[in-house]
Design an enzyme around this catalytic site. Structure first.
Site, PDB file in Angstrom:
ATOM      1  N   HIS A 305       3.611 -32.914  -1.011  1.00  0.00           N
ATOM      2  CA  HIS A 305       3.827 -32.382   0.419  1.00  0.00           C
ATOM      3  C   HIS A 305       4.590 -31.367   0.497  1.00  0.00           C
ATOM      4  O   HIS A 305       5.608 -31.244  -0.078  1.00  0.00           O
ATOM      5  CB  HIS A 305       4.254 -33.772   1.203  1.00  0.00           C
ATOM      6  CG  HIS A 305       3.840 -33.640   2.735  1.00  0.00           C
ATOM      7  ND1 HIS A 305       4.486 -32.948   3.667  1.00  0.00           N
ATOM      8  CD2 HIS A 305       2.882 -34.327   3.425  1.00  0.00           C
ATOM      9  CE1 HIS A 305       3.807 -32.905   4.767  1.00  0.00           C
ATOM     10  NE2 HIS A 305       2.891 -33.826   4.578  1.00  0.00           N
ATOM     11  N   ASP A 363      -2.095 -39.981   2.446  1.00  0.00           N
ATOM     12  CA  ASP A 363      -3.577 -40.071   1.987  1.00  0.00           C
ATOM     13  C   ASP A 363      -3.765 -40.695   0.598  1.00  0.00           C
ATOM     14  O   ASP A 363      -4.947 -41.242   0.371  1.00  0.00           O
ATOM     15  CB  ASP A 363      -4.109 -38.800   1.777  1.00  0.00           C
ATOM     16  CG  ASP A 363      -4.002 -37.826   3.154  1.00  0.00           C
ATOM     17  OD1 ASP A 363      -3.625 -36.769   2.934  1.00  0.00           O
ATOM     18  OD2 ASP A 363      -4.599 -38.142   4.071  1.00  0.00           O
TER      19      ASP A 363
HETATM   20  C1  SDX Z   1      -1.653 -34.117   4.416  1.00  0.00           C
HETATM   21  O1  SDX Z   1       1.575 -30.696   6.474  1.00  0.00           O
HETATM   22  C2  SDX Z   1       1.086 -31.882   6.656  1.00  0.00           C
HETATM   23  O2  SDX Z   1       2.079 -32.593   7.567  1.00  0.00           O
HETATM   24  C3  SDX Z   1       0.030 -32.274   6.233  1.00  0.00           C
HETATM   25  C4  SDX Z   1      -0.342 -34.018   6.422  1.00  0.00           C
HETATM   26  C5  SDX Z   1      -0.341 -34.237   8.076  1.00  0.00           C
HETATM   27  O3  SDX Z   1       0.010 -35.479   8.407  1.00  0.00           O
HETATM   28  O4  SDX Z   1      -0.929 -33.516   8.781  1.00  0.00           O
HETATM   29  O5  SDX Z   1       0.838 -34.822   6.011  1.00  0.00           O
HETATM   30  C6  SDX Z   1      -1.508 -34.435   5.857  1.00  0.00           C
HETATM   31  O6  SDX Z   1      -2.485 -32.903   4.396  1.00  0.00           O
HETATM   32  C7  SDX Z   1      -0.981 -34.547   3.334  1.00  0.00           C
HETATM   33  C8  SDX Z   1      -1.251 -33.852   1.967  1.00  0.00           C
HETATM   34  C9  SDX Z   1      -2.619 -34.178   1.432  1.00  0.00           C
HETATM   35  N1  SDX Z   1      -2.803 -33.326   0.419  1.00  0.00           N
HETATM   36  C10 SDX Z   1      -2.952 -33.763  -0.897  1.00  0.00           C
HETATM   37  O7  SDX Z   1      -2.630 -34.961  -1.332  1.00  0.00           O
HETATM   38  C11 SDX Z   1      -3.517 -32.760  -1.873  1.00  0.00           C
HETATM   39  C12 SDX Z   1      -2.728 -32.672  -3.406  1.00  0.00           C
HETATM   40  N2  SDX Z   1      -1.471 -32.027  -2.824  1.00  0.00           N
HETATM   41  C13 SDX Z   1      -1.221 -30.694  -3.130  1.00  0.00           C
HETATM   42  O8  SDX Z   1      -2.361 -29.938  -3.168  1.00  0.00           O
HETATM   43  C14 SDX Z   1       0.355 -30.271  -2.620  1.00  0.00           C
HETATM   44  O9  SDX Z   1       1.057 -31.011  -2.894  1.00  0.00           O
HETATM   45  C15 SDX Z   1       0.288 -29.856  -0.905  1.00  0.00           C
HETATM   46  C16 SDX Z   1      -1.167 -28.913  -0.594  1.00  0.00           C
HETATM   47  C17 SDX Z   1       0.022 -30.954  -0.277  1.00  0.00           C
HETATM   48  C18 SDX Z   1       1.452 -29.186  -0.841  1.00  0.00           C
HETATM   49  O10 SDX Z   1       1.427 -27.936  -1.453  1.00  0.00           O
HETATM   50  P1  SDX Z   1       2.740 -26.886  -1.384  1.00  0.00           P
HETATM   51  O11 SDX Z   1       3.702 -27.369  -0.270  1.00  0.00           O
HETATM   52  O12 SDX Z   1       2.261 -25.536  -1.242  1.00  0.00           O
HETATM   53  O13 SDX Z   1       3.215 -27.126  -2.944  1.00  0.00           O
HETATM   54  P2  SDX Z   1       2.597 -26.320  -4.013  1.00  0.00           P
HETATM   55  O14 SDX Z   1       1.251 -26.123  -4.120  1.00  0.00           O
HETATM   56  O15 SDX Z   1       3.640 -24.978  -4.196  1.00  0.00           O
HETATM   57  O16 SDX Z   1       3.317 -27.120  -5.337  1.00  0.00           O
HETATM   58  C19 SDX Z   1       4.535 -27.023  -5.606  1.00  0.00           C
HETATM   59  C20 SDX Z   1       4.514 -27.385  -7.078  1.00  0.00           C
HETATM   60  C21 SDX Z   1       3.615 -26.400  -7.841  1.00  0.00           C
HETATM   61  O17 SDX Z   1       3.992 -26.411  -9.393  1.00  0.00           O
HETATM   62  P3  SDX Z   1       4.776 -24.894  -9.672  1.00  0.00           P
HETATM   63  O18 SDX Z   1       3.518 -23.825  -9.328  1.00  0.00           O
HETATM   64  O19 SDX Z   1       5.811 -24.897  -8.809  1.00  0.00           O
HETATM   65  O20 SDX Z   1       4.793 -24.988 -11.203  1.00  0.00           O
HETATM   66  O21 SDX Z   1       4.042 -28.691  -7.198  1.00  0.00           O
HETATM   67  C22 SDX Z   1       2.862 -28.887  -8.042  1.00  0.00           C
HETATM   68  C23 SDX Z   1       2.265 -27.398  -7.974  1.00  0.00           C
HETATM   69  O22 SDX Z   1       1.355 -27.289  -9.133  1.00  0.00           O
HETATM   70  N3  SDX Z   1       2.014 -29.874  -7.443  1.00  0.00           N
HETATM   71  C24 SDX Z   1       1.254 -30.860  -7.864  1.00  0.00           C
HETATM   72  C25 SDX Z   1       0.669 -31.311  -6.838  1.00  0.00           C
HETATM   73  N4  SDX Z   1       1.296 -31.092  -5.589  1.00  0.00           N
HETATM   74  C26 SDX Z   1       2.015 -29.811  -5.963  1.00  0.00           C
HETATM   75  N5  SDX Z   1       0.970 -30.802  -9.071  1.00  0.00           N
HETATM   76  C27 SDX Z   1       0.556 -31.989  -9.258  1.00  0.00           C
HETATM   77  N6  SDX Z   1      -0.262 -32.729  -8.177  1.00  0.00           N
HETATM   78  C28 SDX Z   1      -0.132 -32.567  -7.147  1.00  0.00           C
HETATM   79  N7  SDX Z   1      -0.594 -33.293  -6.046  1.00  0.00           N
END
Ligand code: SDX
Length: 429
Positions: A305, A363
């Site tokens: 998140h 989720d």
């Molecule tokens: C919702 O914003 C809100 O409040 C949203 C929400 C709401 O109620 O409105 O809470 C609802 O959207 C919840 C989130 C649902 N999405 C997912 O579950 C999809 C999987 N999660 C991600 O794609 C990700 O975690 C996000 C999109 C939720 C957050 O992305 P960020 O903050 O941009 O973080 P990032 O992509 O920069 O990741 C940081 C690091 C990265 O590694 P590095 O590049 O630093 O090496 O963490 C890794 C990412 O690769 N990472 C993951 C991961 N999520 C982040 N690695 C593996 N699996 C994951 N799920």
């Protein structure tokens, strides 16, 4: 005079005002930065940017805290109901018994949609994704309810708000019925919000539909958990659309479109599809390895998140609700739940996820619960949109009523071609 921050730029510097909230991080007010220095700030994804001032929802991502108008989400979910949370988000205070009776009456009597809306649905292919139908049908409400689109009129703003909260479940149930080829079921005024939604989705003309109170309570709690969440991507979309003066129905349709993405509200559908693809516990290590592989775009859906760097407080309540529903339906040995529990256990003990502070979000368990309730995965994000409509409309109203509100118009860091002259086609290389 508030404290200020000094920004030194070579031999120049500028003072920027520091502003303090009730709780949470202070902000540096950069509104005068470009005028005073000719510089923009740069923050794609808005990781460090407060887009507005709001009194509606507060999140402490490090502590895993979520407050709606100051009330913790676990207390609202365990002791209240969804329409009470709607009142709180819209009006700012918990309702008295009289206020609640009046609010429930007003919402209940706006649940029907204009009868011509049912003909609007026949324009969609039968196999259209229900989210495509929701984007279209909610946007189409502005073609039917002209008497609540004057955003300058406080009365019309509240009528539009009540209409959105009341009609979204009806439109969502119609999208589901159209998707499965069953006749639409009209709303019933004798049922609660969650009971009415389950009835409109699962009743058929051939036999009475018996509402299971445990499942209705779970549905109501799922709505509460998804009601609002500060300035997330879809809420920011609604605010930006609303800042141009667009009518509320069109703004909510924009929010639904944004929510559809798998990185946002589409994650519940993606998370269940992921758990289904994993299938058995012995395949979990393969998927954990893929999630950690920088060359593999795969991510654990339902994990991570932007704000929560701790357990999403909603996920804990969602997991408890999941167990209640599966127990009620005699599905507590659901293999998907076993895979989800094992995946969560492994991930929470894996150095990669610990270091990156990746925890289950709302989720992760919602998909298993919604599937057990009888919804197909294509309806999962639709249910998220039904619940989030009250948050979107509350944030839209707060923005419209903010005397400092202006149209949102970000700038950019331009890295394209500098000015150059046109070349006739015959002279191009
Ligand atoms: C919702 O914003 C809100 O409040 C949203 C929400 C709401 O109620 O409105 O809470 C609802 O959207 C919840 C989130 C649902 N999405 C997912 O579950 C999809 C999987 N999660 C991600 O794609 C990700 O975690 C996000 C999109 C939720 C957050 O992305 P960020 O903050 O941009 O973080 P990032 O992509 O920069 O990741 C940081 C690091 C990265 O590694 P590095 O590049 O630093 O090496 O963490 C890794 C990412 O690769 N990472 C993951 C991961 N999520 C982040 N690695 C593996 N699996 C994951 N799920």
């Amino acid at each position: 005079m508030n404290q200020s921050a000094k920004l030194a730029l070579g031999d120049k510097s500028t003072e920027l005002e520091l502003r303090h909230g009730t709780i949470g991080p202070d902000v540096v007010d950069i509104a005068s930065l470009y005028k005073n220095t000719g510089l923009f700030t740069y923050d794609p994804g808005f990781t460090s940017t407060a887009s507005c001032e709001s009194k509606i929802t507060y999140i402490d991502g490090d502590e895993g805290v979520l407050l709606h108008r100051g009330y913790p989400i676990d207390q609202l979910a365990e002791r209240g109901d969804f329409l009470e949370t709607c009142y709180l988000l819209l009006y700012g205070e918990l309702p008295t018994a009289h206020e609640m009776t009046d609010f429930v009456y007003r919402v209940t009597r706006h649940t029907m949609v204009h009868e011509q809306m049912s003909r609007f649905y026949t324009g969609f292919r039968r196999d259209a994704h229900p989210m495509a139908v929701m984007v279209g049908s909610v946007g189409a409400l502005s073609a039917f309810y002209h008497d609540s689109t004057d955003i300058a009129d406080p009365h019309q703003r509240m009528v539009a708000s009540i209409r959105m909260v009341a009609k979204t479940p009806t439109l969502a149930a119609m999208a589901y019925k159209y998707h499965i080829g069953q006749p639409f079921v009209y709303p019933r005024n004798d049922l609660s919000y969650a009971e009415n939604f389950l009835h409109m989705c699962f009743a058929v003309p051939c036999e009475p539909y018996h509402i299971n109170p445990v499942l209705a309570k779970a549905m109501d709690r799922i709505f509460i958990l998804h009601a609002d969440h500060e300035q997330n991507a879809s809420t920011s979309t609604v605010r930006l659309a609303g800042s141009s003066g667009a009518n509320p129905f069109a703004c909510i349709a924009a929010g639904i479109a944004c929510l559809w993405g798998p990185a946002h509200g589409g994650a519940n559908e993606a998370a269940l599809n992921m758990l289904t693809e994993i299938g058995t516990k012995d395949r979990i290590p393969e998927f954990i390895a893929r999630a950690k592989d920088k060359n593999d775009p795969f991510r654990l859906m339902g994990f991570g998140h932007r704000v929560y760097k701790n357990y999403d407080p909603r996920a804990k309540i969602m997991q408890q609700t999941c167990h209640e529903v599966l127990d009620e339906l005699g599905l507590k040995d659901d293999p998907l739940l076993e895979v989800a529990m094992e995946l969560e256990h492994i991930a929470l003990n894996d150095p990669y996820f610990i270091e990156k502070k990746l925890y289950p979000n709302v989720d992760f368990y919602s998909g298993i619960t919604l599937k057990a309730l009888g919804f197909p995965t294509t309806m999962f994000t639709v249910l998220f949109a039904v619940a989030r409509t009250v948050g979107w409309i509350a944030q839209w109203k707060e923005m419209i009523e903010d005397p400092h509100q202006r149209i949102g118009r970000p700038r950019q860091l331009y890295t394209g071609a500098p000015q150059r002259d046109y070349v006739a086609v015959g002279e191009r290389g």
